[in-house]
Design a protein around this motif. Sequence first.
Motif, PDB file in Angstrom:
ATOM      1  N   THR A  36       0.844  -1.191   0.000  1.00  0.00           N
ATOM      2  CA  THR A  36       0.000   0.000   0.000  1.00  0.00           C
ATOM      3  C   THR A  36       0.881   1.243   0.000  1.00  0.00           C
ATOM      4  O   THR A  36       1.698   1.430   0.901  1.00  0.00           O
ATOM      5  N   LEU A  37       0.698   2.084  -1.008  1.00  0.00           N
ATOM      6  CA  LEU A  37       1.406   3.358  -1.046  1.00  0.00           C
ATOM      7  C   LEU A  37       0.655   4.421  -0.261  1.00  0.00           C
ATOM      8  O   LEU A  37       1.277   5.285   0.374  1.00  0.00           O
ATOM      9  N   LEU A  38      -0.676   4.371  -0.293  1.00  0.00           N
ATOM     10  CA  LEU A  38      -1.479   5.351   0.440  1.00  0.00           C
ATOM     11  C   LEU A  38      -2.786   4.714   0.868  1.00  0.00           C
ATOM     12  O   LEU A  38      -3.445   4.032   0.065  1.00  0.00           O
ATOM     13  N   VAL A 174      -0.433   7.374   5.079  1.00  0.00           N
ATOM     14  CA  VAL A 174      -1.803   7.263   5.578  1.00  0.00           C
ATOM     15  C   VAL A 174      -2.357   8.669   5.692  1.00  0.00           C
ATOM     16  O   VAL A 174      -1.798   9.511   6.402  1.00  0.00           O
ATOM     17  N   VAL A 175      -3.435   8.931   4.964  1.00  0.00           N
ATOM     18  CA  VAL A 175      -4.074  10.242   4.944  1.00  0.00           C
ATOM     19  C   VAL A 175      -5.362  10.173   5.748  1.00  0.00           C
ATOM     20  O   VAL A 175      -6.201   9.296   5.530  1.00  0.00           O
ATOM     21  N   SER A 176      -5.525  11.119   6.652  1.00  0.00           N
ATOM     22  CA  SER A 176      -6.697  11.181   7.523  1.00  0.00           C
ATOM     23  C   SER A 176      -7.617  12.296   7.063  1.00  0.00           C
ATOM     24  O   SER A 176      -7.219  13.460   7.025  1.00  0.00           O
ATOM     25  N   GLY A 227      -0.861  14.063  -0.602  1.00  0.00           N
ATOM     26  CA  GLY A 227      -0.569  12.634  -0.612  1.00  0.00           C
ATOM     27  C   GLY A 227      -0.733  12.011  -1.983  1.00  0.00           C
ATOM     28  O   GLY A 227       0.084  11.187  -2.414  1.00  0.00           O
ATOM     29  N   LEU A 228      -1.786  12.391  -2.709  1.00  0.00           N
ATOM     30  CA  LEU A 228      -1.987  11.866  -4.058  1.00  0.00           C
ATOM     31  C   LEU A 228      -0.882  12.326  -5.002  1.00  0.00           C
ATOM     32  O   LEU A 228      -0.412  11.543  -5.844  1.00  0.00           O
ATOM     33  N   ALA A 229      -0.465  13.587  -4.882  1.00  0.00           N
ATOM     34  CA  ALA A 229       0.642  14.072  -5.712  1.00  0.00           C
ATOM     35  C   ALA A 229       1.898  13.255  -5.441  1.00  0.00           C
ATOM     36  O   ALA A 229       2.659  12.933  -6.365  1.00  0.00           O
ATOM     37  N   CYS A 230       2.121  12.900  -4.182  1.00  0.00           N
ATOM     38  CA  CYS A 230       3.295  12.114  -3.812  1.00  0.00           C
ATOM     39  C   CYS A 230       3.254  10.717  -4.422  1.00  0.00           C
ATOM     40  O   CYS A 230       4.201  10.294  -5.089  1.00  0.00           O
ATOM     41  N   VAL A 231       2.166   9.990  -4.203  1.00  0.00           N
ATOM     42  CA  VAL A 231       2.153   8.594  -4.657  1.00  0.00           C
ATOM     43  C   VAL A 231       2.024   8.496  -6.169  1.00  0.00           C
ATOM     44  O   VAL A 231       2.493   7.514  -6.763  1.00  0.00           O
TER      45      VAL A 231
END
Length: 266
Positions: A36-38, A174-176, A227-231
Amino acid sequence: MDREPVVAGQFYPGSAAALDEKLSRYLQGEQASARTLLAMVPHAGYPFSGPVAGKVLARSNLASRIILLGPNHTGQGQRIAVWGDGSWRLPGGEVMVDEDTASVIGKLPGYSFDYQAHLREHSLEVVLPFLARAVPGCKIVPISVAEPDLQVLMRAGEDLARTIRDLALDVSLVVSTDMSHFVPQEQARRLDHMAIERILDLDPQGLHQVVKQNGISMCGVMPTTLGLACVREMGARSTEFIDYATSGDAIGDYSQVVGYAGVVVS
């Protein structure tokens, strides 16, 4: 510096035994085989968002090094605030901060070492007991995100990805975030799935824009965009929608609900 819990006994049980019982009930499901990347999870009180968070994190195949991204509800501290050392304490235990990784991330453009943004903030703390149970011995880099500018968020995410690559880290994000706040059930569902579609398409710019243009009260749109830009920069290819629920499902009142969504990216 160690962080003491501020919402134990409110958002989740304040005793180790009661917390363990809740986590055992929520963390149910088959783990994915791919790393899992995110993972995107909600952060309300456990009776409301616990079932969705548990399904997401049971499904996730997380690395033992976890970068936590969450919103800043308090308005305190820096816009992209890294907690750089010590531990985060929980009922019956603690989770250590990955100080080596944090020391690099906190020096990236736009990032700051800052405790203030985290001290009274609940969005990462609520998720942490799940992670401690699902990935024993994990280490974390907690990051509070309150940067509204899309281009800054995109650069921050892409810089984070390059840092992960340069350091050859096995890491998961992990994004909250919760979704719509205090709108009728059908409106929440309609608006939230507009945002979820953009997340499933790995489209951080589209997510940021659809939330802004449609007035979607998604509290964690900023950390989710980062987070989406990162993964995406890391080469993410696959997304899986896990679950969606609202506070109305817990209490039976659908007139004014909060939405909770779960997604896994690999």
